[in-house]
Design a protein around this motif. Structure first.
Motif, mmCIF file in Angstrom:
data_model
loop_
_atom_site.group_PDB
_atom_site.id
_atom_site.type_symbol
_atom_site.label_atom_id
_atom_site.label_comp_id
_atom_site.label_asym_id
_atom_site.label_seq_id
_atom_site.Cartn_x
_atom_site.Cartn_y
_atom_site.Cartn_z
ATOM 1 N N LYS A 11 53.950 31.593 44.931
ATOM 2 C CA LYS A 11 52.592 32.032 44.487
ATOM 3 C C LYS A 11 51.552 30.986 44.350
ATOM 4 O O LYS A 11 51.972 29.949 44.167
ATOM 5 C CB LYS A 11 52.790 32.633 43.184
ATOM 6 C CG LYS A 11 51.544 33.581 42.764
ATOM 7 C CD LYS A 11 51.592 34.963 43.546
ATOM 8 C CE LYS A 11 50.586 35.805 43.156
ATOM 9 N NZ LYS A 11 50.537 37.145 43.783
ATOM 10 N N GLU A 14 44.658 31.481 42.248
ATOM 11 C CA GLU A 14 43.488 32.643 42.985
ATOM 12 C C GLU A 14 42.699 31.907 43.370
ATOM 13 O O GLU A 14 41.963 30.838 42.690
ATOM 14 C CB GLU A 14 43.482 33.675 41.655
ATOM 15 C CG GLU A 14 42.021 34.610 42.202
ATOM 16 C CD GLU A 14 42.039 35.383 41.032
ATOM 17 O OE1 GLU A 14 40.878 36.172 41.188
ATOM 18 O OE2 GLU A 14 42.464 35.410 40.201
ATOM 19 N N HIS A 44 47.805 36.810 51.026
ATOM 20 C CA HIS A 44 47.913 37.891 50.195
ATOM 21 C C HIS A 44 48.210 36.807 48.821
ATOM 22 O O HIS A 44 47.911 37.232 47.715
ATOM 23 C CB HIS A 44 49.139 38.432 50.508
ATOM 24 C CG HIS A 44 49.941 39.012 49.320
ATOM 25 N ND1 HIS A 44 49.593 40.415 48.825
ATOM 26 C CD2 HIS A 44 50.935 38.852 48.640
ATOM 27 C CE1 HIS A 44 50.268 40.762 47.896
ATOM 28 N NE2 HIS A 44 50.993 40.098 47.680
ATOM 29 N N ASP A 47 45.721 35.742 46.377
ATOM 30 C CA ASP A 47 45.146 36.715 45.810
ATOM 31 C C ASP A 47 43.637 37.283 46.265
ATOM 32 O O ASP A 47 42.708 37.700 45.665
ATOM 33 C CB ASP A 47 44.829 36.406 44.432
ATOM 34 C CG ASP A 47 46.179 36.232 43.563
ATOM 35 O OD1 ASP A 47 46.921 37.320 43.878
ATOM 36 O OD2 ASP A 47 46.194 35.538 42.753
ATOM 37 N N ASP A 49 41.887 40.027 48.723
ATOM 38 C CA ASP A 49 41.808 41.356 49.104
ATOM 39 C C ASP A 49 41.338 41.618 50.507
ATOM 40 O O ASP A 49 40.189 41.166 50.487
ATOM 41 C CB ASP A 49 41.116 42.322 47.906
ATOM 42 C CG ASP A 49 41.838 42.202 46.669
ATOM 43 O OD1 ASP A 49 43.128 42.233 46.415
ATOM 44 O OD2 ASP A 49 41.249 42.638 45.391
#
Length: 393
Positions: A11, A14, A44, A47, A49
């Motif tokens: 991960k 953002e 992805h 974060d 879109d």
């Protein structure tokens, strides 16, 4: 290299972006398309879109896998597809193991391993993707256009129907544009989820590259792969109304730059690269010119007296001249020296992981560029960032 599946748990922080729309433009390129999947994984995990995907051929397939699944399942579905089509038949598993073993030794051995994988796909097909036709119409006439191809792509239809939710695509959570070519007229065609009901046939049409694959029938027309006309589906992005600022990820599987070849196979590969990538530079030049033209019209309209502003022609020009800035991020797969003219058929599991990893690393490097999080100055109109070259003038 880490296994692709192990990357799914990573991960990244953002990254807030000021752009009103994020677009993903995906070229065609067969087995090289795993590079696009790696790019999307990095996007992805950042974060970000994606609001619009424009794809041709394998780009349309990847685009459908993304748009046809909820956000939390998109990378998983991409991986499932690429693992499904790179699973060797039982009779060829030993050959693939030997290819991987020999390929670890040196560049020459890796080249031979690559050739073995390509030959396997050409002779035996690719599982859950396409299979050789027993009697392709080479010196005979087929009964139907659907039979005019070396391979039968029916397995791809089954795979797409299993992995893609076409009802979700048609709910327009992500705009999906699919490039194809009308066989009868030769005209380029774009199927768009905002205007058309996208079905598996539209994706199949975009991947029907002759002479390997037969055309796909939609209503009363037959369609081939969009690469027959243009392998870079950037035109619909250029033609779209400039009413929103855009961040465009242009994911290319072919590079127009390269070395002068010294043998016939290399010459064929080089010609294929130029043909497959050539319209990209034309499209980007056109995009920049259009943006600058819109700016010039805006400045001209601002100088006109106020009593012109209710004129219908003034309003029409004003609608077209609305300028919103754009940043285009170019992500180009870099061909390895051992890759051959048949690299689009290199559907080995090892090759897939390498392509995926390359896309993931390139996209991660691009997303680490701080300037991508800033809107270009209006005077720039469109900025272009090449992950391998930096900002382009």
């Amino acid at each position: 290299m880490n296994d692709v599946s192990s990357q799914l748990t990573k991960k990244r922080p953002e990254r807030a972006l000021p752009f009103e729309r994020v677009a993903l433009v995906l070229q065609g390129g067969g087995a090289l398309g795993a590079y696009q999947a790696g790019v999307y994984q990095a996007i992805h995990e950042a974060d970000i879109d994606v609001h619009w995907i424009s794809g041709t051929s394998i780009g349309a397939i990847n685009g459908a896998l993304i748009a046809g699944n909820p956000p939390e399942r998109r990378v998983e579905r991409l991986l499932e597809f690429w693992e499904t089509v790179t699973r060797p038949p039982a009779a060829l598993q030993t050959m693939q193991w030997l290819s991987d073993f020999w390929g670890n030794e040196n560049a020459q051995a890796r080249s031979w391993a690559n050739k073995m994988s390509v030959l396997s796909a050409m002779l035996h097909g690719v599982p859950n993707f396409f299979a050789p036709r027993p009697m392709p119409p080479i010196s005979t006439t087929a009964k139907r256009p659907e039979e005019v191809g070396y391979y039968d792509a029916a397995p791809l239809r089954t795979t797409l129907e299993r992995l893609v939710d076409f009802d979700l695509i048609n709910r327009k959570a992500i705009q999906l544009s699919i490039g194809a070519a009308n066989v009868r007229t030769g005209a380029p065609v774009t199927f768009d989820s905002l205007d058309d009901k996208i079905t598996v046939e539209h994706v199949m049409a975009s991947a029907s590259l002759p002479p390997g694959f037969a055309p796909t029938r939609i209503d009363d027309e037959y369609y081939w792969d969009g690469a027959v006309v243009s392998n870079t589906p950037m035109q619909c992005v250029i033609d779209s109304s400039p009413s929103r600022s855009e961040l465009v990820f242009q994911v290319d599987l072919w590079d127009s730059s390269g070395e002068v070849p010294l043998d016939i196979p290399s010459a064929y590969l080089r010609a294929t690269e130029i043909h497959s990538a050539s319209r990209l530079n034309i499209s980007l030049d056109q995009y920049r010119k259009m943006q600058r033209f819109r700016q010039a019209v805006c400045r001209f309209l601002d100088k006109l007296p106020a009593d012109y502003r209710n004129d219908p022609e003034f309003k029409a020009l004003a609608r077209e001249a609305r300028v919103k800035v754009a940043t285009i991020v170019q992500l180009k797969y870099q061909t390895k020296k051992y890759e051959t003219t048949g690299k689009t058929f290199e559907f080995s599991r090892r090759g897939m992981k390498e392509h995926w990893h390359a896309g993931y690393e390139d996209a991660s490097a691009a997303l680490s560029e701080p300037s991508l999080r800033e809107l270009p100055h209006p005077s720039e109109a469109a900025r272009i960032f090449d992950v391998h070259k930096g900002w382009l003038k």
